[in-house]
Design a protein around this motif. Structure first.
Motif, mmCIF file in Angstrom:
data_model
loop_
_atom_site.group_PDB
_atom_site.id
_atom_site.type_symbol
_atom_site.label_atom_id
_atom_site.label_comp_id
_atom_site.label_asym_id
_atom_site.label_seq_id
_atom_site.Cartn_x
_atom_site.Cartn_y
_atom_site.Cartn_z
ATOM 1 N N GLY A 1 0.811 -1.264 -0.039
ATOM 2 C CA GLY A 1 0.108 -0.076 -0.112
ATOM 3 C C GLY A 1 0.783 1.245 -0.030
ATOM 4 O O GLY A 1 0.250 2.247 -0.219
ATOM 5 N N ARG B 1 -2.506 -9.734 0.565
ATOM 6 C CA ARG B 1 -1.273 -10.516 0.937
ATOM 7 C C ARG B 1 -1.643 -11.581 1.592
ATOM 8 O O ARG B 1 -2.534 -11.484 2.644
ATOM 9 C CB ARG B 1 -0.140 -9.712 1.359
ATOM 10 C CG ARG B 1 0.296 -8.579 0.307
ATOM 11 C CD ARG B 1 1.468 -8.110 0.718
ATOM 12 N NE ARG B 1 1.072 -6.858 1.650
ATOM 13 C CZ ARG B 1 1.421 -6.801 2.962
ATOM 14 N NH1 ARG B 1 2.423 -7.393 3.339
ATOM 15 N NH2 ARG B 1 1.176 -5.693 3.734
ATOM 16 N N TYR C 1 -13.782 -5.828 -6.537
ATOM 17 C CA TYR C 1 -14.380 -4.723 -5.858
ATOM 18 C C TYR C 1 -15.627 -4.291 -6.288
ATOM 19 O O TYR C 1 -16.608 -3.674 -5.693
ATOM 20 C CB TYR C 1 -13.419 -3.357 -5.912
ATOM 21 C CG TYR C 1 -12.023 -3.488 -4.974
ATOM 22 C CD1 TYR C 1 -12.191 -3.875 -3.638
ATOM 23 C CD2 TYR C 1 -10.684 -3.632 -5.437
ATOM 24 C CE1 TYR C 1 -11.099 -4.032 -2.654
ATOM 25 C CE2 TYR C 1 -9.764 -3.802 -4.692
ATOM 26 C CZ TYR C 1 -9.916 -4.061 -3.391
ATOM 27 O OH TYR C 1 -8.505 -4.054 -2.610
ATOM 28 N N ASN D 1 -7.919 -1.342 0.998
ATOM 29 C CA ASN D 1 -8.797 -2.150 0.479
ATOM 30 C C ASN D 1 -10.156 -1.808 1.044
ATOM 31 O O ASN D 1 -11.355 -1.917 0.321
ATOM 32 C CB ASN D 1 -8.732 -3.619 0.802
ATOM 33 C CG ASN D 1 -7.457 -4.260 0.649
ATOM 34 O OD1 ASN D 1 -6.485 -3.476 0.228
ATOM 35 N ND2 ASN D 1 -7.232 -5.616 0.300
HETATM 36 P P1 ADP Z 1 -0.607 -3.504 2.300
HETATM 37 O O1 ADP Z 1 -0.239 -1.976 2.498
HETATM 38 O O2 ADP Z 1 -0.560 -3.908 3.636
HETATM 39 O O3 ADP Z 1 0.193 -4.402 1.383
HETATM 40 P P2 ADP Z 1 -3.027 -2.460 1.569
HETATM 41 O O4 ADP Z 1 -4.486 -3.238 1.824
HETATM 42 O O5 ADP Z 1 -2.783 -1.120 2.226
HETATM 43 O O6 ADP Z 1 -2.208 -3.585 2.029
HETATM 44 O O7 ADP Z 1 -2.952 -2.384 -0.070
HETATM 45 C C1 ADP Z 1 -2.867 -3.634 -0.731
HETATM 46 C C2 ADP Z 1 -3.188 -3.004 -2.065
HETATM 47 O O8 ADP Z 1 -3.055 -4.170 -2.995
HETATM 48 C C3 ADP Z 1 -4.837 -2.843 -2.432
HETATM 49 O O9 ADP Z 1 -4.920 -2.050 -3.536
HETATM 50 C C4 ADP Z 1 -5.432 -4.155 -2.986
HETATM 51 O O10 ADP Z 1 -6.259 -4.053 -3.928
HETATM 52 C C5 ADP Z 1 -4.154 -4.628 -3.674
HETATM 53 N N1 ADP Z 1 -3.981 -5.956 -3.713
HETATM 54 C C6 ADP Z 1 -3.407 -6.909 -2.441
HETATM 55 N N2 ADP Z 1 -3.443 -8.240 -3.154
HETATM 56 C C7 ADP Z 1 -3.664 -8.213 -4.305
HETATM 57 C C8 ADP Z 1 -3.945 -9.420 -5.464
HETATM 58 N N3 ADP Z 1 -3.644 -10.547 -5.302
HETATM 59 N N4 ADP Z 1 -4.404 -8.756 -6.635
HETATM 60 C C9 ADP Z 1 -4.592 -7.614 -6.951
HETATM 61 N N5 ADP Z 1 -4.450 -6.510 -6.130
HETATM 62 C C10 ADP Z 1 -4.115 -6.929 -4.705
#
Ligand code: ADP
Length: 461
Positions: A21, A289, A352, A370
């Motif tokens: 993120g 993740r 989404y 998210n």
């Molecule tokens: P972090 O910062 O802890 O990695 P966040 O929730 O802040 O997690 O952001 C994660 C971003 O990555 C969001 O935009 C989410 O939609 C995207 N994302 C995470 N995993 C996937 C995936 N497998 N495929 C597509 N987008 C993903």
């Protein structure tokens, strides 16, 4: 009058390379800060970037660190929403992944370069993000940098902790190897440099700021943050409302807004057809993740004892191989569960923009992104009531109604209760649609947070 200048230094950016993120914030926050500052973004020009920007060399310089000469080249990218600089040096940028190789040297070199550029160009504000750039606060102070130093903690789980013997090689003077400086349980802690040597420390939500003043969430730095509490604030992360706009998102099968919510069903159909999911029951999704932070282990524990009825759950994610194996095993026993292993931006946008409920059972979530995307796209969020999830979903002064369903804990009975509540809501179409329209109408953008950063920076220096 010319605006003050701000150097925004960060290790990743949505348009070039993303591991989490942080990349989303790096893309959106500078845009919002442009209202108050003349912003320049600075990041490494990694060999492994997804996109190659068109570049013009603007400067080069050498820095001597522990008797070794490192040669840096600075490039400016064309056609960017704010001035964007890339810095190249072989040890910093010749990598197959951001976190492969000598990570301590990589980010120490980046931090030396940041401090040098901030000082040379006399920026009014130096804005540093997470441990990768934290040492720049120390190096800038050593150079008697006169601007204001801001350090933003995006996730306290990752602090950049390395063996003490690296200090000389990284250009860190022996006098900082003390417990009230960079020493941390006989190791070197980069994050501490950002906390101690900045003029303003922020983190990405108010609840997370409170949580970081205590253990275990501060991962050993609660007492340090306590000591610097007077310069420490929580500022909620926003969402890039242009980047994430269901009316104009080119990755969606069908665009829609709150007035054409009925069209959202076509994205839902697309998802159901693609994964052969039944269309008549509530569609839940998890995107993220696969790791302990995101609460996947608790979700798995619940699914091991409860069969999904009147609901389908689509999980998309990649990460921990053992978690992925557990999800595959679970899929074989749960007919209403589908697991897609991988990272797929376009698929995630359609989820989404099509699912009924987005699940976020994170153990902790500094801010969370998210849930903001889900609200904007009309998916009802079911989340653990912690940190940034609490701040963005529970009723507040700016959004007085409940914006989703909050689970008080990740105990199995709370998953069961949340799913039952959601299924009941799914069956009350009018109520569900009213909630969807409400969350879609909320201003989740960055302007309010940018104004807060501006106020805090003005007060801090
Ligand atoms: P972090 O910062 O802890 O990695 P966040 O929730 O802040 O997690 O952001 C994660 C971003 O990555 C969001 O935009 C989410 O939609 C995207 N994302 C995470 N995993 C996937 C995936 N497998 N495929 C597509 N987008 C993903």
């Amino acid at each position: 009058m010319a605006k003050p200048t701000l150097l925004f230094a960060v290790s990743e950016h949505l348009h070039y390379i993303k591991t989490g993120g942080l990349a989303d914030v790096a893309s959106a926050l500078p845009k919002a800060l442009e209202r108050y500052y003349d912003v320049t973004l600075l990041m490494p020009l990694y060999d492994c970037m997804n996109t190659s920007p068109s570049l013009k060399e603007v400067a080069n310089f050498s820095l001597t660190i522990d008797a070794l000469h490192y040669r840096f080249t600075l490039y400016e990218a064309a056609n960017t929403p704010y001035r964007t600089l890339f810095i190249y040096e072989a040890n910093l940028c010749k990598v197959t992944q951001i976190y492969s190789g000598d990570v301590a040297l990589r980010f120490a070199l980046f931090s030396h370069a940041i401090a040098y550029i901030a000082q040379q160009s006399r920026f009014s504000v130096l804005s540093l993000h997470d441990w990768h750039t934290a040492l720049a606060a120390l190096f800038a102070k050593e150079k008697s940098f006169e601007g204001c130093i801001h350090f933003n903690i995006h996730n306290m789980l990752f602090q950049g902790v390395f063996a003490l013997h690296n200090a000389a090689k990284l250009g860190i003077s022996k006098r900082y190897l003390r417990f009230d400086a960079l020493e941390f349980y006989d190791q070197l802690n980069f994050m501490k440099a950002g906390i101690i040597f900045s003029d303003l420390i922020t983190t990405v939500s108010e609840s997370y700021a409170n949580a970081l003043l205590q253990e275990p969430k501060a991962h050993g730095l609660a007492s340090t943050l306590h000591y610097y509490k007077k310069k420490f604030y929580g500022v909620q992360n926003g969402l890039d409302m242009q980047e994430f706009d269901p009316m104009h998102d080119p990755m969606l099968q069908v665009n829609y807004d709150a007035n054409t919510l009925q069209n959202r069903a076509q994205n839902r159909d697309y998802i159901c057809n693609r994964f052969a999911l039944p269309k008549t029951v509530a569609l839940f999704a998890f995107i993220g993740r696969l790791n302990e932070q995101k609460g996947v282990l608790e979700l798995i524990a619940w699914l091991q004892q409860e069969t999904l009825h009147n609901a389908t759950l689509l999980i998309i994610g990649e990460g921990d191989a053992q978690i992925a194996a557990q999800l595959r095993a679970l899929q074989a026993t749960q007919p209403n569960l589908h697991f897609f292993e991988g990272y797929d931006e376009a698929l995630s946008r359609n989820i989404y923009g099509g699912c009924d409920f987005l699940l976020m059972p994170s153990r902790f979530e500094p801010s969370g992104l998210n849930q903001l995307i889900a609200m904007r796209y009309g998916a009802v969020v079911i989340a653990h009531d912690v940190d940034g999830l609490h701040d963005t979903i529970a009723p507040s002064a700016t959004a007085p109604k409940q914006r989703g369903l909050l689970m008080p804990s990740l105990e199995p009975h709370h998953f069961s209760a949340a799913f039952s509540q959601a299924v009941a809501l799914y069956e009350k179409r009018t109520e569900l649609e009213a909630l969807q329209r409400y969350t879609m109408s909320i201003d989740l953008g960055w302007q309010r947070s940018a104004a807060r950063y501006h106020t805090l920076l003005s007060q801090s220096c």
